[in-house]
Motif scaffolding. Structure first.
Motif, mmCIF file in Angstrom:
data_model
loop_
_atom_site.group_PDB
_atom_site.id
_atom_site.type_symbol
_atom_site.label_atom_id
_atom_site.label_comp_id
_atom_site.label_asym_id
_atom_site.label_seq_id
_atom_site.Cartn_x
_atom_site.Cartn_y
_atom_site.Cartn_z
ATOM 1 N N UNK A 12 1.233 -3.803 -9.025
ATOM 2 C CA UNK A 12 2.275 -4.087 -10.023
ATOM 3 C C UNK A 12 2.738 -2.811 -10.714
ATOM 4 N N UNK A 13 1.874 -1.793 -10.742
ATOM 5 C CA UNK A 13 2.248 -0.495 -11.322
ATOM 6 C C UNK A 13 2.999 0.379 -10.318
ATOM 7 N N UNK A 14 3.220 -0.137 -9.103
ATOM 8 C CA UNK A 14 3.977 0.603 -8.108
ATOM 9 C C UNK A 14 3.143 1.415 -7.144
ATOM 10 N N UNK A 15 1.819 1.306 -7.230
ATOM 11 C CA UNK A 15 0.940 2.051 -6.333
ATOM 12 C C UNK A 15 0.620 1.221 -5.101
ATOM 13 N N UNK A 16 0.620 1.854 -3.948
ATOM 14 C CA UNK A 16 0.217 1.196 -2.709
ATOM 15 C C UNK A 16 -1.302 1.223 -2.613
ATOM 16 N N UNK A 17 -1.899 0.128 -2.194
ATOM 17 C CA UNK A 17 -3.357 0.022 -2.072
ATOM 18 C C UNK A 17 -3.736 0.151 -0.600
ATOM 19 N N UNK A 18 -4.605 1.115 -0.318
ATOM 20 C CA UNK A 18 -5.062 1.379 1.051
ATOM 21 C C UNK A 18 -6.484 0.861 1.205
ATOM 22 N N UNK A 19 -6.738 0.175 2.307
ATOM 23 C CA UNK A 19 -8.099 -0.254 2.605
ATOM 24 C C UNK A 19 -8.233 -0.451 4.109
ATOM 25 N N UNK A 20 -9.391 -0.974 4.539
ATOM 26 C CA UNK A 20 -9.700 -0.996 5.960
ATOM 27 C C UNK A 20 -9.694 -2.341 6.636
ATOM 28 N N UNK A 21 -9.192 -3.385 5.972
ATOM 29 C CA UNK A 21 -9.059 -4.731 6.527
ATOM 30 C C UNK A 21 -10.406 -5.351 6.911
ATOM 31 N N UNK A 22 -11.519 -4.781 6.456
ATOM 32 C CA UNK A 22 -12.819 -5.385 6.742
ATOM 33 C C UNK A 22 -12.996 -6.652 5.915
ATOM 34 N N UNK A 23 -13.977 -7.458 6.289
ATOM 35 C CA UNK A 23 -14.331 -8.621 5.479
ATOM 36 C C UNK A 23 -14.818 -8.149 4.114
ATOM 37 N N UNK A 70 -3.594 -10.397 8.302
ATOM 38 C CA UNK A 70 -2.999 -9.344 9.131
ATOM 39 C C UNK A 70 -1.510 -9.575 9.320
ATOM 40 N N UNK A 71 -1.125 -10.810 9.567
ATOM 41 C CA UNK A 71 0.306 -11.111 9.737
ATOM 42 C C UNK A 71 1.071 -10.871 8.440
ATOM 43 N N UNK A 72 0.461 -11.194 7.306
ATOM 44 C CA UNK A 72 1.118 -10.931 6.015
ATOM 45 C C UNK A 72 1.321 -9.441 5.794
ATOM 46 N N UNK A 73 0.319 -8.650 6.145
ATOM 47 C CA UNK A 73 0.431 -7.206 5.963
ATOM 48 C C UNK A 73 1.493 -6.631 6.900
ATOM 49 N N UNK A 74 1.544 -7.119 8.136
ATOM 50 C CA UNK A 74 2.565 -6.632 9.068
ATOM 51 C C UNK A 74 3.969 -6.928 8.556
ATOM 52 N N UNK A 75 4.117 -8.001 7.784
ATOM 53 C CA UNK A 75 5.433 -8.390 7.267
ATOM 54 C C UNK A 75 5.769 -7.675 5.969
ATOM 55 N N UNK A 76 4.806 -7.580 5.058
ATOM 56 C CA UNK A 76 5.078 -7.046 3.712
ATOM 57 C C UNK A 76 4.406 -5.706 3.428
ATOM 58 N N UNK A 115 -4.855 -8.894 -3.084
ATOM 59 C CA UNK A 115 -4.357 -8.605 -4.416
ATOM 60 C C UNK A 115 -3.129 -7.717 -4.394
ATOM 61 N N UNK A 116 -3.134 -6.717 -3.534
ATOM 62 C CA UNK A 116 -2.015 -5.773 -3.485
ATOM 63 C C UNK A 116 -0.728 -6.421 -3.020
ATOM 64 N N UNK A 117 -0.832 -7.449 -2.200
ATOM 65 C CA UNK A 117 0.375 -8.128 -1.717
ATOM 66 C C UNK A 117 1.084 -8.884 -2.836
ATOM 67 N N UNK A 118 0.447 -9.024 -4.001
ATOM 68 C CA UNK A 118 1.067 -9.709 -5.133
ATOM 69 C C UNK A 118 1.991 -8.801 -5.941
ATOM 70 N N UNK A 119 2.041 -7.509 -5.635
ATOM 71 C CA UNK A 119 2.860 -6.578 -6.405
ATOM 72 C C UNK A 119 3.838 -5.819 -5.536
ATOM 73 N N UNK A 120 4.642 -4.965 -6.175
ATOM 74 C CA UNK A 120 5.670 -4.210 -5.461
ATOM 75 C C UNK A 120 5.103 -3.042 -4.674
ATOM 76 N N UNK A 121 3.922 -2.553 -5.076
ATOM 77 C CA UNK A 121 3.364 -1.389 -4.387
ATOM 78 C C UNK A 121 2.955 -1.676 -2.966
ATOM 79 N N UNK A 122 2.502 -2.903 -2.714
ATOM 80 C CA UNK A 122 2.124 -3.301 -1.363
ATOM 81 C C UNK A 122 0.805 -2.719 -0.923
ATOM 82 N N UNK A 123 0.572 -2.754 0.371
ATOM 83 C CA UNK A 123 -0.737 -2.351 0.894
ATOM 84 C C UNK A 123 -0.617 -1.755 2.282
ATOM 85 N N UNK A 124 -1.552 -0.875 2.608
ATOM 86 C CA UNK A 124 -1.689 -0.285 3.944
ATOM 87 C C UNK A 124 -3.089 -0.613 4.443
#
Length: 365
Positions: A145-156, A193-199, A165-174
């Motif tokens: 929500x502060x505009x920062x992109x959140x990076x992580x490794x898609x692990x469980x 994974x499909x949500x991340x590929x889209x947003x 959580x990051x998909x709820x804001x404008x910063x998005x996620x990698x």
């Protein structure tokens, strides 16, 4: 060559050539100027740059190379949001380019513009406590929500919660993968994974079809650390891949943050070790943003956990897991009365039942 153009085919061949690692590949590229030029050069010219075994390997077509070229062409053609960028590509992220060990190429699926945003990494245990999962999701949403992109490794565990959580804001996620970008791992993250590929954006340095091999995940961790200005460890045991990511971040001059936890929890020990080594102790997401001079985002509209004092049982429970017997001793209530009230709090999302007959308070970050 079937499938892809000669230059991309050269990059894929360099990636697949046995015995030629990233260091050697970069040395060859610096000498010859492009991937295709490496293979157009004479064996004698290559021998001036590499040893005999590598020279011979570069002269032979790697197993599966043509199939990989065909697969790459089909993968690229099936979706306009897919790209393969190489070290020489203008889209290659500068944050990675200036690290000691950048990937030769990156498979990207999704919104490539996410790479241009300021980013923070969130990592942690694959088997977190409920509170740890809540914290990862809440911190990530706050950063986004502060505009920062959140990076992580898609692990469980913590990674998945951070992406959600990051998909709820404008910063998005990698999401940086430890497999080929065409593989979904773990399988439970298919929808995510499909949500991340889209947003958001999926990133992998591994050839298409690469399965989840253990050595690939430490390699993935260096990319997570490099893409972010800082890394937050939410929960981690002492022997944890998350601590590898934190170490790589620190070695690259990035900030490292850790959330403290109960002294009785094994999943707090990794964070406590990092804090002892100089990581910044954080209690709120704004503690992290303040390190970068970033403004606070608008307040979330979700409800909050009752404050201390609002419920006597929550006060008695405190912030560490407790047994029913311990709560009986603290409150003077009967076991039946406690069990009934704990069930109400659990249904309201304020208390989580843990293995071993333990109860733990849940709070928003």
């Amino acid at each position: 060559m079937a499938g892809v153009d000669d230059e991309l085919g050269g990059w894929l061949r360099l990636l697949l050539t046995p015995g030629v690692g990233r260091d050697t590949a970069r040395r060859l590229l610096a000498t010859f100027g492009s991937a295709q030029a490496v293979f157009d050069a004479s064996p004698a010219a290559r021998a001036a740059c590499v040893g005999p075994a590598q020279r011979d390997a570069l002269g032979a077509e790697p197993d599966g190379w043509r199939a990989q070229c065909d697969a790459a062409a089909a993968w690229l053609a099936s979706d306009g949001e897919r790209r393969i960028v190489t070290l020489g590509d203008a889209l290659y992220p500068a944050a990675l380019l200036h690290t000691p060990d950048p990937p030769l190429l990156l498979f990207l699926h999704g919104r490539v513009e996410r790479l241009a945003r300021d980013a923070l990494a969130i990592v942690g245990s694959r088997h977190p406590t409920p509170q740890g999962r809540d914290n990862a999701r809440a911190f990530a949403a706050h950063f986004s929500r502060a505009g920062w992109c959140v990076v992580s490794g898609l692990a469980a565990g913590i990674d998945g919660a951070a992406h959600e959580g990051a998909l709820d804001g404008d910063g998005g996620t990698i999401a940086v993968l430890g497999t080929g970008i065409d593989r979904i791992y773990p399988a439970r993250h298919r929808t995510l994974t499909h949500r991340i590929a889209h947003d958001g954006l999926l990133v992998s340095e591994f050839p298409l079809g690469t399965p989840p091999l253990p050595p690939n995940f430490p390699q993935r961790n260096r990319v997570i650390a490099a893409l972010a200005r800082g890394t937050l460890v939410v929960e981690a045991a002492l022997q944890s891949g998350s601590l590898i990511t934190a170490r790589l971040a620190a070695e690259s001059g990035r900030e490292v943050f850790a959330i403290p936890g109960s002294i009785h929890s094994p999943l707090s020990r990794g964070c406590h070790a990092l804090i002892k080594q100089g990581a910044k102790l954080v209690e709120t997401a704004d503690d992290v943003l303040a390190e970068f001079g970033a403004p606070r985002p608008p307040a979330a509209t979700t409800g909050a956990t009752p404050a201390a004092g609002a419920d006597p049982l929550l006060d008695a429970l405190g912030h560490d897991p407790a047994t029913l017997d311990a709560l009986c001793a603290r409150t003077g209530w009967s076991a039946a009365a406690l069990a009934a009230r704990l069930l109400e709090l659990e249904l309201d999302g304020h208390v989580q039942r843990l293995p071993g007959g333990l109860y733990q308070r849940r709070e928003r970050a």
